[in-house]
Design an enzyme around this catalytic site. Structure first.
Site, short mmCIF file in Angstrom:
data_model
loop_
_atom_site.label_atom_id
_atom_site.label_comp_id
_atom_site.label_asym_id
_atom_site.label_seq_id
_atom_site.Cartn_x
_atom_site.Cartn_y
_atom_site.Cartn_z
N HIS B 378 -4.30 24.93 -45.88
CA HIS B 378 -2.93 24.68 -45.39
C HIS B 378 -2.77 23.22 -44.97
CE1 HIS B 378 0.62 24.74 -42.90
NE2 HIS B 378 -0.11 24.38 -41.85
N ARG B 444 -15.05 25.23 -41.67
CA ARG B 444 -15.98 24.45 -40.86
C ARG B 444 -17.38 25.04 -40.88
NH1 ARG B 444 -12.88 22.95 -35.27
NH2 ARG B 444 -11.91 21.10 -36.10
#
Lengths: 60, 552, 157
Positions: B378, B444
């Site tokens: 996004h 991450r």
């Protein structure tokens, strides 16, 4: 700090002085704009609903 | 005519120096951040392993800090200073310029220290630096320098604006300057949150002056800043879309008043919405989360207005050239002009980017995507494409306008190629991130096959697409750096600083739009409404504070 | 301020769309109990493993096919007691988690079980396992150098 008022006057200010107060936007043909934004709205609805349904399915 | 003479004037030399310094610093950050990004993509898809003890998360920290904080902030401040100089008197006042340089020095120094700490592996805490992971105090001090530097620049711009207002009593502020002041006001109000977090929580705690840190308070302060941060990236792109793009295509600004209104709405609603990043967290009641979700949806409205305005200025221009049919005006847009083409691709990509944003912010639906690669996908559409391509588009005219050079057809072509490569790389990378994120792959996270679990095995093909897309994007970064170099070698001449004229049909904006005391009061009231009770709740958390951990 | 007629229609449509989204979210949140994980219970980090419920990690059977799963997320793993979780098909499991160190995440890919695990506070998420299988539980919040190896499973059979 020696700017005169003249120098400070910008292009846009000059343009705006010529502007008329009363506007007639209604006369402008914006059908294509309207169609475009409605397509955009449709896209938002479809993607949002798709993930909402995924949420419901995964909720078991 | 006065107007013509004005626009043919070369840009003030001292001002261009300030602007160009910011832009070059931004692009150096982009290059280093891009190298980190490339390596991350290759590690995550298990194509390479990092040599010499460099950690994946170290690279990720460098990538996030340099791209999201440094590239954007330097570019934005340089760009906004150029707009203030251009539209508020033709040059910066000496004091405004001095504040700009002071800001640049502080931000630059902070960036260098932060980068060194990241490279020394003393601050592998990612750009969100969540407590109780504890980085070196130097890293936190470095962040203070960056933020305080931006405040100095903001003060410089506000000084310039106030002087202009004093000299032009009763006149409407030029749109560019008005929008820049809103952008910087938003930034100053938002950074108060992170400043409180860093100065009153993280620094005393990392120096060992206090034992414990209130984790939820630090997260809440961070996200009080973290969401308006994304609007701080977006608003300068909107300035380009509202003010510069109409001029570049040869049209007019659709509605000056509506453009200002949309910026006011951004100022009001982009701050009290941080909880939509904390929807899956304990310690915040569902009611307060939902209230901020509602406020988050309100900040969509100015973007809906923007979409209409942009299409309208395109359509009005196309029809004035004789376009027929519902969409005939599209053909009349200057597709070969890089000053238009790069930002236009940014606008186009803002459509899926906005759709993803609505999904992320949708309260319980966030469980589907929270902390997955969907979120990474996004914001690589929002900031790394919509905003970044617009910034590139600005660079193509800003550098020649600052240096007294002229864009050439070849430069336009190089720019179009760079834009296409960026879009192609991003389509692959971000597309794969969105899909694999919906399957649950975490963001991450370094490469992991999760002990051969079949879920994780199904994610691997997408990692390959991400790595290929990331590599293509890195090529696009190199092309942009080359293009930047070429911009400084263009033939001498005059390149226009495009400031759009307001459509003859548009009306003067209401005086109320510049009553700052009024608007800032509403912002404060909204913030207090959205945050007071949940923050009291967090402060009353009886679990006490947490000591620091170094887990890398 | 003057607004073009078509822009008015677009804004009414767009704001209506946002309103309908919020209505769907709000009703399902507050009437059907689909609140995002928002537990409020504090817990002392210092002697976490002596403090109920974390002094007895693992599964507690509450009812027929209803379990409470007590676990911690730590650097770098999930502490689920003596063994990994196993429950019969159709079980509803209430996961209760906290962390003795930094912030972690708790996610079961392919489900809505997704929450932040914050030290000092207990967070909850509930999921009903209607399909048999070995479900992956992973950490989705960066927590340090071994973040990507944090995992456990819950077996449904």
């Amino acid at each position: 700090m020696s700017q005169t008022t003249e120098e400070m006057k910008t292009e846009k200010e000059v343009v705006r002085l010529k502007d008329n107060k009363k506007t007639k936007h209604e006369e402008v043909n914006l059908k294509g704009t309207f169609a475009s934004v409605m397509l955009l709205g449709g896209f938002l609805i479809i993607t949002w609903l798709a993930v909402f349904i995924l949420f419901l399915v995964r909720n078991g | 005519m006065n107007t013509v003479q004005q626009s043919e004037q070369a840009f003030d030399k001292k001002d261009s120096k300030l602007v160009i310094s910011h832009i070059i610093f931004a692009f150096v950050a982009l290059l280093i951040g891009g190298i980190a990004g490339l390596l991350q993509g290759l590690v995550r898809s298990d194509m390479i392993q990092l040599p010499a003890g460099i950690g994946y998360y170290q690279l990720l920290t460098a990538h996030g800090v340099l791209m999201a904080l440094i590239f954007t902030t330097f570019f934005i401040i340089g760009f906004l200073f150029s707009g203030m100089s251009k539209t508020l008197g033709g040059k910066l006042l000496p004091r405004a310029r001095t504040l700009g340089w002071l800001g640049f020095i502080h931000m630059g120094f902070g960036t260098l220290v932060a980068t060194v700490m990241i490279l020394l592996n003393k601050a592998t805490v990612l750009y969100t630096f969540y407590a109780p992971m504890q980085a070196s105090p130097f890293f936190y001090f470095a962040l203070v320098f960056v933020v305080v530097g931006t405040w100095m620049s903001a003060a410089g711009m506000i000084y310039q604006y106030r002087y202009w207002k004093k000299e032009h009593k009763g006149e409407t502020t030029p749109l560019t300057a008005y929008m820049s002041i809103i952008t910087m006001s938003l930034w100053v109000i938002a950074t108060l949150g992170v400043a409180v977090e860093v100065i009153f929580q993280l620094i005393p705690w990392s120096l060992g002056w206090v034992e414990g840190i209130n984790i939820m308070l630090s997260r809440t302060l961070f996200w009080y800043f973290g969401h308006p941060l994304v609007y701080f990236w977006l608003l300068p792109a909107y300035i380009c879309w509202y003010v510069m793009i109409p001029k570049i295509i040869g049209g007019k600004i659709f509605s000056d008043a509506l453009a200002r209104l949309s910026f006011i709405l951004f100022l009001l609603f982009s701050i009290p919405v941080g909880f939509h990043h904390q929807l899956m967290e304990p310690g915040i009641s569902p009611f307060w989360k939902f209230l901020q979700v509602v406020l988050t949806f309100l900040v969509v409205i100015p973007s809906l207005m923007t979409a209409f305005s942009l299409f309208a200025s395109f359509e009005i221009y196309g029809r004035s050239k004789g376009a027929k049919g519902l969409f005939g005006w599209f053909k009349y847009l200057p597709w070969k002009d890089i000053r238009f083409f790069a930002p236009f691709m940014g606008m186009l990509i803002f459509i899926p980017a906005g759709a993803g944003g609505l999904i992320n912010a949708s309260n319980q639906m966030n469980a589907v995507v929270h902390n997955t690669l969907f979120v990474t996908g996004h914001f690589h559409l929002t900031v790394a494409t919509s905003v970044t391509l617009t910034f590139f588009g600005i660079t193509y005219w800003l550098i020649p306008a600052m240096t007294g050079r002229k864009l050439t057809p070849k430069m336009h072509k190089l720019g179009r190629m760079q834009t296409w490569v960026w879009v192609a790389g991003m389509a692959m990378m971000s597309g794969a991130m969105h899909i694999v994120g919906l399957f649950g792959s975490p963001r991450r996270t370094a490469y992991s096959d999760y002990n051969g679990h079949p879920d994780a095995a199904a994610w691997e093909p997408y990692y390959i697409i991400m790595a290929v897309g990331g590599t293509v994007l890195f090529i696009a970064v190199l092309m942009m750096i080359y293009n930047l170099y070429k911009l400084f070698t263009l033939p001498k001449g005059y390149e226009e600083y495009p400031i759009g004229e307001v459509s003859d049909l548009a009306e003067k904006p209401p005086k109320l739009f510049e009553r700052w005391g009024f608007w800032v009061s509403i912002v404060v009231i909204l913030i207090l409404m959205a945050y007071t009770i949940p923050v009291i709740d967090i402060l009353n958390n009886p679990s006490g504070g947490s000591k620091g951990f170094v887990t890398w | 301020m003057h607004i073009h007629k078509l822009e008015k229609i677009w804004l009414v449509f767009g704001i209506g769309m946002l309103g309908v989204f919020l209505l769907i979210l709000g009703i399902s949140t507050f009437s059907y109990g689909l609140e995002p994980p928002s537990a409020h219970q504090a817990v002392n980090m210092e002697n976490l493993y002596d403090t109920p419920p974390f002094d007895e990690l693992g599964l507690n059977k509450l009812n027929d096919k209803e379990y409470e799963a007590i676990l911690t997320a730590y650097v770098f793993g999930f502490n689920t007691g003596d063994e990994e979780f196993t429950v019969p098909v159709g079980s509803t499991v209430h996961f209760k988690a906290t962390s003795p160190d930094v912030v972690h995440g708790f996610e079961i890919p392919g489900t809505n079980a997704n929450m932040m695990v914050v030290p000092g506070i207990i967070n909850h998420v509930t999921y009903t396992f209607d399909e048999p299988g070995e479900y992956l539980i992973l950490c989705n919040e960066y927590c340090g150098v071994g973040h990507e190896i944090m995992q456990t499973t819950i077996t449904v059979k």
